[in-house]
Design an enzyme around this catalytic site. Structure first.
Site, mmCIF file in Angstrom:
data_model
loop_
_atom_site.group_PDB
_atom_site.id
_atom_site.type_symbol
_atom_site.label_atom_id
_atom_site.label_comp_id
_atom_site.label_asym_id
_atom_site.label_seq_id
_atom_site.Cartn_x
_atom_site.Cartn_y
_atom_site.Cartn_z
ATOM 1 N N SER A 115 16.131 0.316 39.733
ATOM 2 C CA SER A 115 16.536 -0.477 38.552
ATOM 3 C C SER A 115 17.888 -0.719 38.184
ATOM 4 O O SER A 115 18.728 -1.458 39.303
ATOM 5 C CB SER A 115 15.815 0.080 37.235
ATOM 6 N N LYS A 155 15.012 -15.390 31.963
ATOM 7 C CA LYS A 155 16.346 -15.624 31.400
ATOM 8 C C LYS A 155 17.082 -14.318 31.966
ATOM 9 O O LYS A 155 18.148 -14.387 32.605
ATOM 10 C CB LYS A 155 16.554 -15.610 29.927
#
Length: 450
Positions: A115, A155
């Site tokens: 991540s 986004k």
């Protein structure tokens, strides 16, 4: 004279030889001293666990120490399952602003740069991984671990993909950038060998010394300028965590935050039930403040806080409720459910889960504590109300003036008018022990004892 001359001659020869040897050895000594002072220094930072404000503070302090020590290279040993995007962004900005080359090293074996750790690894001026490590799975999620809405997810992904494109410039963009973008878009993860083949990292090395050896002489871009690293034989200096950093790291453990929250609320309730002291209130305030810090860092589901507050309300109300025990049982269930919802409904890799036995044990202990409080409260409510003169009934006193049948007695430190309940017992002399049987107005009815 014939005896001392040869001695002086030998001494002179010894002095000359010593001076010659000193002149010959002096450059060697100076060269050795110069080599010692020019030994490269590698500042090692160890970032392990979730990406939190504590990690950001540690890395920022470590970069400053590296600058103060005029280090030749900074090694960021990374092992993280990821964390908050805003904290990751701060770390990336710190690494890219460093005037000293930073090598991000995913280590030890079995470690991960998942991540947010993927972006941090790419932010280094060079990157390395130990064998059997992984990188990737960088898809963004919400602040509480949930999947983002379609627009928000798009986004966030586009922003992170733009970041990895910037960071992979110069790393064989056709392969490194594609792999990094797939880690963001599709949450793909890669082994160390796959990352090396694609150009996401520069080396696979088993340990720190091997990394320093292989990085020696390599040129990287530092602040948009070429920088040749000199790391062979570098002396590593590991930056330790400060006491404050250790405490703050301890406070992001869900089990610790849960205990602090429970103790804090109980202590505040004790202070409110018996105001005037300060110890319980002080302890409760400190525990609540520390738990608030942990709750602000951890990904929690605030819906669970409603159940926790409901549990404490049920515990308190049960003290005055006619059905003693029923509300306490309901409070236990609400307490356990609230704690598990608060901490365990969101799973973030790298962070420990709240211990279920700890929650159940704490809930039962609180129920037992409130049960004891309830038992005392019920006993107090069922006891007959005895105030004023009625409290004198049954007490014993001493006769001060003879009772025949009336006189005075001293009971409870006060002098009372009194008379015998049975006048046939009289007269009763002074200093005789009597017992109060009844009260009529301001006169006591007494009887002789013994």
């Amino acid at each position: 004279m014939m005896i001392t001359y040869p001695l002086h001659k030998h001494i002179l020869r010894f002095v000359i030889v010593w001076l010659v040897l000193s002149c010959l050895l002096l450059p060697i000594g100076l060269a050795h001293a110069q080599t010692s002072t020019e030994t490269p220094t590698a500042v090692v930072l160890r970032a392990e666990g979730a990406v939190t404000p504590v990690m950001v503070t540690y890395i920022e302090r470590g970069l400053k120490i590296a600058g103060d020590r005029n280090a030749d290279v900074i090694i960021l040993e990374l092992n993280t399952p990821g964390g908050q995007i805003d904290q990751m962004t701060r770390i990336v900005a710190l690494l890219r602003a460093s005037g000293i080359p930073v090598i991000v090293y995913v280590t030890p074996r079995g470690a991960m740069a998942a991540s947010a750790g993927t972006i941090i690894t790419l932010a280094g001026h060079a990157a390395a991984m130990a064998p059997e490590t992984m990188i990737g799975a960088a898809s963004p999620v919400g602040s509480q671990g949930e999947n983002l809405e379609t627009t928000m997810a798009a986004k966030e992904k586009e922003a992170m993909k733009a970041t990895v494109r910037t960071l992979t410039t110069g790393r064989r963009p056709d392969s490194a950038t594609q792999l990094a973008e797939s880690a963001v878009e599709e949450a793909r993860a890669f082994s160390a060998n796959e990352a090396l083949d694609a150009g996401m990292i520069d080396w696979i090395v088993p340990d720190l010394q091997s990394l320093l050896k292989i990085a020696d002489g390599k040129t990287v871009q530092v602040l948009d300028q070429p920088f040749t690293m000199h790391t062979a034989g570098a002396v590593p200096y590991t930056v330790p965590n400060t006491l404050i950093e250790q405490i703050l790291g301890f406070l992001i453990n869900p089990n610790v935050v849960f205990l602090l929250l429970t103790i804090g609320v109980q202590a505040i309730l004790i202070e409110l039930s018996s105001p005037g002291g300060w110890v319980a209130g002080f302890i409760g305030g400190v525990c609540l403040l520390l738990s608030i810090y942990g709750l602000g860092v951890l990904p929690v589901n605030w819906f669970g806080m409603i159940f926790l507050l409901m549990a404490f309300v049920l515990f308190i109300v049960d003290v005055k409720a006619p059905t003693h025990g029923a509300l306490t049982a309901a409070g236990i269930g609400s307490f356990i459910a609230g704690a598990l919802i608060l901490f365990n409904s969101i799973r973030i890799p790298g962070l420990p889960r709240l211990s279920i036995p700890l929650v159940i044990g704490t809930g039962l202990f609180m129920a037992l504590s409130f049960s004891v409080i309830i038992s005392f409260a019920v006993r107090a409510m069922r006891a007959p109300v005895r105030t004023g003169q009625q409290t004198l009934i049954g007490k014993r006193g001493q006769v001060r003036s003879p009772l025949n049948p009336g006189g005075t007695v001293q009971v409870g430190g006060e002098l009372w008018s009194a008379e015998l309940v049975n006048p046939s017992e009289g007269p009763v002399q002074s200093h005789t022990t009597v017992e109060v049987v009844a009260i009529e107005g301001v006169r006591l009815k007494v009887r002789r004892v013994g």
